[in-house]
Design an enzyme around this catalytic site. Structure first.
Site, PDB file in Angstrom:
ATOM      1  N   ASN A  96      21.820  42.513  19.900  1.00 54.26           N
ATOM      2  CA  ASN A  96      22.242  43.708  18.935  1.00 54.26           C
ATOM      3  C   ASN A  96      23.701  43.244  18.423  1.00 54.26           C
ATOM      4  O   ASN A  96      24.142  43.797  17.566  1.00 54.26           O
ATOM      5  CB  ASN A  96      22.206  44.815  19.754  1.00 54.26           C
ATOM      6  CG  ASN A  96      20.715  45.107  20.267  1.00 54.26           C
ATOM      7  OD1 ASN A  96      19.894  44.909  19.426  1.00 54.26           O
ATOM      8  ND2 ASN A  96      20.622  46.284  21.091  1.00 54.26           N
TER       9      ASN A  96
ATOM     10  N   GLU B 201      23.696  35.858  24.911  1.00 56.32           N
ATOM     11  CA  GLU B 201      24.483  36.900  23.822  1.00 56.32           C
ATOM     12  C   GLU B 201      25.605  37.326  24.420  1.00 56.32           C
ATOM     13  O   GLU B 201      26.110  37.297  25.692  1.00 56.32           O
ATOM     14  CB  GLU B 201      23.730  38.219  23.900  1.00 56.32           C
ATOM     15  CG  GLU B 201      23.913  39.391  23.020  1.00 56.32           C
ATOM     16  CD  GLU B 201      23.081  40.437  22.724  1.00 56.32           C
ATOM     17  OE1 GLU B 201      21.813  40.427  23.324  1.00 56.32           O
ATOM     18  OE2 GLU B 201      23.503  41.302  21.948  1.00 56.32           O
TER      19      GLU B 201
ATOM     20  N   TYR C  22      10.159  44.369  26.346  1.00 61.88           N
ATOM     21  CA  TYR C  22      10.840  44.590  27.719  1.00 61.88           C
ATOM     22  C   TYR C  22      10.133  45.828  28.185  1.00 61.88           C
ATOM     23  O   TYR C  22      10.805  46.495  28.989  1.00 61.88           O
ATOM     24  CB  TYR C  22      12.276  44.785  27.728  1.00 61.88           C
ATOM     25  CG  TYR C  22      13.315  43.773  26.944  1.00 61.88           C
ATOM     26  CD1 TYR C  22      13.673  42.766  27.715  1.00 61.88           C
ATOM     27  CD2 TYR C  22      13.556  44.046  25.672  1.00 61.88           C
ATOM     28  CE1 TYR C  22      14.422  41.945  27.247  1.00 61.88           C
ATOM     29  CE2 TYR C  22      14.615  43.000  25.114  1.00 61.88           C
ATOM     30  CZ  TYR C  22      14.909  42.055  26.043  1.00 61.88           C
ATOM     31  OH  TYR C  22      15.905  41.001  25.488  1.00 61.88           O
TER      32      TYR C  22
ATOM     33  N   GLU D 227      12.475  37.428  22.615  1.00 58.95           N
ATOM     34  CA  GLU D 227      13.249  38.031  23.789  1.00 58.95           C
ATOM     35  C   GLU D 227      11.928  38.679  24.657  1.00 58.95           C
ATOM     36  O   GLU D 227      11.213  39.355  24.208  1.00 58.95           O
ATOM     37  CB  GLU D 227      13.811  39.170  23.172  1.00 58.95           C
ATOM     38  CG  GLU D 227      15.448  38.855  22.710  1.00 58.95           C
ATOM     39  CD  GLU D 227      16.307  39.972  22.151  1.00 58.95           C
ATOM     40  OE1 GLU D 227      16.273  40.949  23.005  1.00 58.95           O
ATOM     41  OE2 GLU D 227      16.862  40.001  21.223  1.00 58.95           O
TER      42      GLU D 227
ATOM     43  N   ASN E 234      18.472  40.221  13.715  1.00 66.18           N
ATOM     44  CA  ASN E 234      17.955  40.773  15.131  1.00 66.18           C
ATOM     45  C   ASN E 234      17.433  42.194  15.204  1.00 66.18           C
ATOM     46  O   ASN E 234      18.016  43.297  14.725  1.00 66.18           O
ATOM     47  CB  ASN E 234      18.985  40.557  16.186  1.00 66.18           C
ATOM     48  CG  ASN E 234      18.435  41.018  17.401  1.00 66.18           C
ATOM     49  OD1 ASN E 234      17.869  40.409  18.170  1.00 66.18           O
ATOM     50  ND2 ASN E 234      18.957  42.228  18.039  1.00 66.18           N
ATOM     51  N   GLU E 235      16.308  42.493  15.605  1.00 61.18           N
ATOM     52  CA  GLU E 235      15.618  43.737  15.805  1.00 61.18           C
ATOM     53  C   GLU E 235      15.918  44.691  14.794  1.00 61.18           C
ATOM     54  O   GLU E 235      16.272  45.988  14.806  1.00 61.18           O
ATOM     55  CB  GLU E 235      16.112  44.093  17.217  1.00 61.18           C
ATOM     56  CG  GLU E 235      15.523  43.428  18.274  1.00 61.18           C
ATOM     57  CD  GLU E 235      15.532  43.967  19.663  1.00 61.18           C
ATOM     58  OE1 GLU E 235      16.258  45.094  19.787  1.00 61.18           O
ATOM     59  OE2 GLU E 235      14.988  43.506  20.477  1.00 61.18           O
TER      60      GLU E 235
ATOM     61  N   GLN F  15      18.074  37.118  29.485  1.00 63.02           N
ATOM     62  CA  GLN F  15      18.774  36.419  29.173  1.00 63.02           C
ATOM     63  C   GLN F  15      18.943  35.163  30.148  1.00 63.02           C
ATOM     64  O   GLN F  15      18.163  34.961  30.949  1.00 63.02           O
ATOM     65  CB  GLN F  15      19.977  37.001  28.640  1.00 63.02           C
ATOM     66  CG  GLN F  15      19.728  38.180  27.429  1.00 63.02           C
ATOM     67  CD  GLN F  15      21.118  38.485  26.912  1.00 63.02           C
ATOM     68  OE1 GLN F  15      22.119  38.169  26.940  1.00 63.02           O
ATOM     69  NE2 GLN F  15      20.842  39.449  25.977  1.00 63.02           N
TER      70      GLN F  15
HETATM   71  O1  AHR Z   1      18.475  41.540  25.434  1.00 61.08           O
HETATM   72  C1  AHR Z   1      19.387  42.726  25.479  1.00 61.08           C
HETATM   73  C2  AHR Z   1      19.161  43.383  24.153  1.00 61.08           C
HETATM   74  O2  AHR Z   1      17.748  43.678  24.022  1.00 61.08           O
HETATM   75  C3  AHR Z   1      19.143  42.710  23.003  1.00 61.08           C
HETATM   76  O3  AHR Z   1      20.435  42.694  22.536  1.00 61.08           O
HETATM   77  C4  AHR Z   1      18.555  43.312  21.886  1.00 61.08           C
HETATM   78  O4  AHR Z   1      18.101  42.191  20.828  1.00 61.08           O
HETATM   79  C5  AHR Z   1      17.267  43.768  22.579  1.00 61.08           C
HETATM   80  O5  AHR Z   1      17.184  45.042  22.415  1.00 61.08           O
END
Ligand code: AHR
Length: 505
Positions: free
Chosen positions: A72, A27, A244, A292, A172-173, A351
Site C-alpha cells: 500500500n 515494504e 491473507y 503477497e 499494488n492492489e 513480509q
Molecule cells: O503486507 C501488508 C499489506 O497488505 C500490503 O501493504 C498490502 O499490499 C496488503 O493489503
C-alpha cells in the site's frame, strides 16, 4: 491412528521447482525497513547501516526475490525522495500506514541491501497517485546505463552501473478501496497497459506483473482479472494474487486446511487468464505471481495504524507473533504454491522482517526466528528439480469452512541430476497421529537422508527472542524405508520434510 498413502512417481511432473517461489517482501511499513533491515546504530550495522544479523537470517531463510517498496505504501510514494544525499531528503506523510517516511532508505540503498542479501529485486511502481511518466523516470534511473538525466542522476548519486532490475509490479492492489488512487478494473487496466507498453519501449527485457485481486473474497474477484487481462494481455507476463485470509479464529480444523483455499484461488485465476487467452486469440500464457501471502491476524490491535496528528516514523505495526499451528499452515501454503508450479512462477511471503514476518528484531538488539521461519527455510533449501504431483489416499476430516478435506496434504520434488526425492507433508488432524506410507516403486532404491518434523504438544507455542529454538523441526525417528515403501508417523498439527537419496550414492 489415521493411515494414509502417497504414490510418488518421477513421471508425474507438474513443472520445475522455481526459485522465485521463495520470494519475500520488504515494504516501508512499520519496522520492516527502519530497525528491521536498516539500523545504523546497531552493533552489527555495516557501513551502509544494514544489520548483518538480518542479512544472515535472510540468507538462511533461502529467500530468492524481494518485492519492494510496497505494498500500500507504493501507491503514494515519490521514489525521487529516496535518492541523493540523505540529509537533503524530505520527510513525507505515508497515508497508507499513517506514518512518517524519512526517506533515509530509497532505491539505491535497497539495491545495495539486495546485493548483500543475495536476492533478486522485484520493484513496484506507483500507479495510485502517479502514472506512466513517473514509472518511466524510475525505470530510467534504475536500468539505463548513462546519458539521459535520470540515469546521470543515479551516477551522480554514486551508482555508476545500472541496477538492471528485471521484474516490475505495475502498482499494488489497485482493486482495493483502501488503496490510495484505487481504480476500477477498466481504469486500472488501461493505465497498466500504457505503462507496460512504455516501459518495454525503454527496456524490452522486463518481466511485468499486473495487479490481480487482493483476495478471492473481494467482490470484484474474477471480473477484475478478466477485465484487467483483456486490456493488458499482450503487455504483461504475470498477474498477481494476494491473500491473507488465513488465521486461527477458534476453528483450528479449517485453519489447518487453508491450502485448500489457496488452491481454489490459484485455479480460479488460472482459469480466468486462460479464458481471456481464448477470447483474445492470444498464444502466450499468463502466469501467476502470488506476491503477497501469509497468515495475518488483521483485526488484532497491532495491525491498526496510528490516527490523528500522530505520524510516527517506523511504528510497531503488524508485528504478529506466530505459533506452531501458524507454521504448519505456512508449510501447507508452500505445498500449494509448489503443486501449482506450472502456473505460479513467482511468490512472495509477506513480509520479511518484523511486519507479519519470519524474522524479528529488537531495535539495536537481538534478532530471532518466528515459527514460520522453519518450513519456509527448509522447503526453500530442500525442494529441488521437478515438482511431482502425488496420488494421495487419505482419510477425510470435516471442516466448517472447506467441507471435508484430506487429513494429509503433501507434495514431492525430484532432482533428476542427483536422484534426490523430497516429500513435504502436513498432518491436518487436530487430534490424531497419522501413519504415512509412501510408495516409491518408480525410483531406484532410496535411502533416508533427513526426516524432520515441526510440531509441539501445545500448538499455540510461539517463539520469543529468548527462545526461538524449542520448536525447530526435529528428527522424526519413526521414519523408515524398506524396499520401495517409506513409513513415518506424523503427529497431529505437524509439518514434515523427508529427504531421500539413491541408496548407492
Ligand atoms: O503486507 C501488508 C499489506 O497488505 C500490503 O501493504 C498490502 O499490499 C496488503 O493489503
Amino acid at each position: 491412528m489415521l493411515t494414509a498413502s502417497l504414490t510418488v512417481d518421477p513421471a508425474f511432473v507438474v513443472g520445475p521447482v522455481r526459485r522465485r517461489t521463495f520470494g519475500a517482501f520488504v515494504e516501508h511499513l512499520g519496522r520492516c525497513v527502519y530497525t528491521g533491515i536498516h539500523d545504523p546504530d546497531h552493533p552489527r550495522a555495516d557501513a551502509d547501516g544494514f544489520r548483518e544479523d538480518v542479512i544472515e537470517l535472510t540468507r538462511e531463510l533461502g529467500v530468492s526475490t524481494v518485492r519492494y517498496p510496497g505494498g500500500n505504501f507504493v501507491s503514494g510514494y515519490r521514489w525521487e525522495d529516496g535518492t541523493g544525499p540523505v540529509a537533503e531528503r524530505p520527510a513525507r506523510l505515508d497515508l497508507a500506514w499513517h506514518s512518517m517516511e524519512p526517506n533515509t532508505v530509497g532505491v539505491d540503498e535497497f539495491m545495495r541491501w539486495a546485493a548483500k542479501a543475495g536476492v533478486e529485486p522485484m520493484m513496484a511502481v506507483n500507479l495510485g497517485t502517479r502514472g506512466v511518466q513517473e514509472a518511466l523516470d524510475l525505470l530510467e534511473y534504475c536500468n539505463v546505463p548513462a546519458g539521459p538525466a535520470w540515469a546521470e542522476r543515479r551516477r551522480a548519486n554514486g551508482t555508476a552501473d545500472p541496477h538492471r532490475i528485471r521484474m516490475w509490479c505495475l502498482g499494488n492492489e489497485m482493486d482495493g478501496p483502501w488503496q490510495v488512487g484505487h481504480k476500477t478494473a477498466e481504469e486500472y487496466g488501461r493505465l497498466a497497459a500504457e505503462t507496460a507498453r512504455a516501459m518495454r519501449m525503454m527496456d524490452p527485457g522486463l518481466e511485468l506483473v499486473v495487479c490481480g485481486s487482493s483476495g478471492s473474497a473481494i467482490a470484484t474477484f474474477g471480473e477484475w482479472e478478466r477485465i484487467v487481462l483483456t486490456e493488458t494481455y499482450e503487455q504483461v507476463d504475470y498477474i498477481s494474487a494476494h491473500a491473507y485470509y488465513w488465521e486461527e479464529d477458534g476453528d483450528l480444523a479449517s485453519f489447518l486446511a487453508s491450502a485448500v483455499d489457496m488452491d481454489h484461488f490459484i485455479d480460479s485465476v488460472t482459469a480466468t487468464a486462460d479464458a481471456v487467452r481464448a477470447a483474445g486469440k492470444h498464444t502466450k500464457t499468463i502466469n501467476i505471481s502470488f506476491d503477497e501471502w501469509n497468515v495475518w491476524y488483521q483485526h488484532r490491535a497491532e495491525s491498526q495504524p496510528p490516527t490523528g496528528d500522530d505520524w510516527p516514523v517506523a511504528p510497531v505495526l503488524l508485528e504478529d507473533r506466530y505459533n506452531v499451528a501458524d507454521a504448519v499452515v505456512v508449510g501447507g501454503l508452500l505445498i500449494s504454491l509448489l503443486r501449482h508450479s506450472d502456473r505460479v512462477h513467482a511468490a512472495s511471503l509477506a513480509q520479511l522482517v518484523n511486519v507479519i514476518a519470519p524474522i524479528m528484531t529488537e531495535p539495536g538488539g537481538r534478532s530471532w526466528k518466528q515459527t514460520i521461519f522453519h518450513p519456509f527455510a527448509l522447503t526453500s533449501r530442500f525442494a529441488q528439480g521437478d515438482v511431482l504431483r502425488l496420488a494421495i489416499e487419505s482419510p477425510r476430516i470435516p471442516t466448517t469452512k472447506f467441507g471435508e478435506v484430506d487429513a494429509i496434504d503433501a507434495v514431492a520434488t525430484h532432482d533428476p541430476s542427483t536422484g534426490e526425492v523430497v516429500i513435504l507433508a502436513v498432518n491436518r488432524s487436530t487430534t490424531d497421529e497419522l501413519a504415512l506410507e509412501a510408495r516409491l516403486g518408480g525410483f531406484r532404491a532410496l535411502r533416508i537422508v533427513d526426516s524432520l518434523t515441526l510440531s509441539h504438544p501445545d500448538h499455540t507455542w510461539s517463539a520469543t527472542a529468548d527462545d526461538d529454538s524449542s520448536v525447530a523441526p526435529r528428527p522424526n525417528t519413526t521414519t523408515g524405508i524398506a524396499h520401495d515403501r517409506l513409513h513415518a508417523v506424523l503427529p497431529p498439527v505437524s509439518w514434515s520434510v523427508i529427504r531421500l537419496a539413491p541408496a548407492d550414492s
